[in-house]
Motif scaffolding. Structure first.
Motif, mmCIF file in Angstrom:
data_model
loop_
_atom_site.group_PDB
_atom_site.id
_atom_site.type_symbol
_atom_site.label_atom_id
_atom_site.label_comp_id
_atom_site.label_asym_id
_atom_site.label_seq_id
_atom_site.Cartn_x
_atom_site.Cartn_y
_atom_site.Cartn_z
ATOM 1 N N GLU A 60 0.851 -1.186 0.000
ATOM 2 C CA GLU A 60 0.000 0.000 0.000
ATOM 3 C C GLU A 60 0.882 1.229 0.000
ATOM 4 O OE1 GLU A 60 -3.239 0.764 2.503
ATOM 5 O OE2 GLU A 60 -3.944 -1.292 2.479
ATOM 6 N N GLU A 61 0.296 2.306 -0.312
ATOM 7 C CA GLU A 61 1.033 3.551 -0.313
ATOM 8 C C GLU A 61 1.374 3.934 1.124
ATOM 9 O OE1 GLU A 61 0.173 8.100 -1.599
ATOM 10 O OE2 GLU A 61 -0.643 6.527 -2.876
ATOM 11 N N MET A 62 2.625 4.268 1.341
ATOM 12 C CA MET A 62 3.103 4.614 2.682
ATOM 13 C C MET A 62 3.820 5.949 2.627
ATOM 14 S SD MET A 62 4.688 1.017 3.864
ATOM 15 C CE MET A 62 4.228 0.878 5.556
ATOM 16 N N GLN A 63 3.981 6.539 3.798
ATOM 17 C CA GLN A 63 4.705 7.797 3.908
ATOM 18 C C GLN A 63 5.743 7.652 5.017
ATOM 19 O OE1 GLN A 63 1.927 10.882 4.767
ATOM 20 N NE2 GLN A 63 1.063 10.910 2.719
ATOM 21 N N LEU A 64 6.900 8.226 4.784
ATOM 22 C CA LEU A 64 7.948 8.243 5.805
ATOM 23 C C LEU A 64 7.828 9.561 6.548
ATOM 24 C CD1 LEU A 64 10.421 6.968 7.126
ATOM 25 C CD2 LEU A 64 11.818 8.095 5.377
ATOM 26 N N VAL A 65 7.594 9.468 7.835
ATOM 27 C CA VAL A 65 7.399 10.657 8.656
ATOM 28 C C VAL A 65 8.368 10.586 9.818
ATOM 29 C CG1 VAL A 65 5.751 11.914 10.082
ATOM 30 C CG2 VAL A 65 4.965 10.734 8.045
ATOM 31 N N GLN A 66 8.979 11.711 10.158
ATOM 32 C CA GLN A 66 9.865 11.755 11.309
ATOM 33 C C GLN A 66 9.198 12.590 12.390
ATOM 34 O OE1 GLN A 66 13.810 13.136 10.425
ATOM 35 N NE2 GLN A 66 14.554 12.691 12.469
#
Length: 183
Positions: free
Chosen positions: A18-24
């Motif tokens: 699935e579409e994912m996002q990298l977040v800090q």
């Protein structure tokens, strides 16, 4: 074993691409534990270690790892005590109630203190019981010794009191008298 691999994910799409996002996220240290716990409860996040080059002892959570190791030691101690008592350890279903680390650590500390006290009392009780059994055996042996000595003394006294005269010339009535009367 349907619940063994159930990680709390209800939809299988998370395992697919699935579409994912990298977040800090920058979280203050005071609220980091609660925030990560709440995000973990959501179950839709994956954490990435940004300090992979550091050893376990250089990390900021080394003290928490030591606390967890100590709690694991206490749980192993309880497990050993249960097996020593001849009881079986059953696996209980996980309840919805979660425990905070501090609460669990306090409860384990309390239970370990109680268990150590119970073990100490049990050892003292066993030692006292063994001492009392030993004293009882000593008293029984001493009692039989003194009973035998009393019986021997009575039979010896009887033999001395009604002794046979040395000469056969003594009159019959005189030999029947106790020795104390003959003197």
């Amino acid at each position: 074993m349907p619940g063994l691999l159930d990680f709390g994910f209800n939809n299988i799409e998370l395992w697919r691409s699935e579409e994912m996002q990298l977040v800090q996220l920058m979280i203050p240290a005071e609220s980091a534990h609660d925030t990560v716990g709440a995000l973990g409860d959501v179950g839709l996040l994956q954490f990435k270690d940004l300090n992979a080059d550091k050893s376990a002892f250089q990390r900021t959570y080394a003290n928490q790892v030591k606390r967890c190791d100590e709690m694991a030691r206490k749980i192993r101690f309880f497990h050993d005590q249960v097996e020593k008592a001849g009881m079986t350890v059953g696996i209980r279903a996980i309840t919805d109630k979660g425990y905070e680390m501090d609460e669990l650590e306090g409860k384990l500390e309390e239970l370990e203190t109680e268990m150590l006290e119970v073990n100490g009392n049990s050892e003292r009780l066993a030692r006292s019981y063994n001492e009392l059994v030993e004293l009882q055996l000593v008293l029984e042996k001493a009692g039989s010794f003194f009973d035998q000595a009393r019986i021997d003394a009575q039979s010896e006294s009887f033999e001395r009191t009604y002794s046979v005269p040395e000469t056969m010339d003594a009159p019959l009535l005189e030999s029947a008298l106790p020795v104390s009367d003959q003197l």
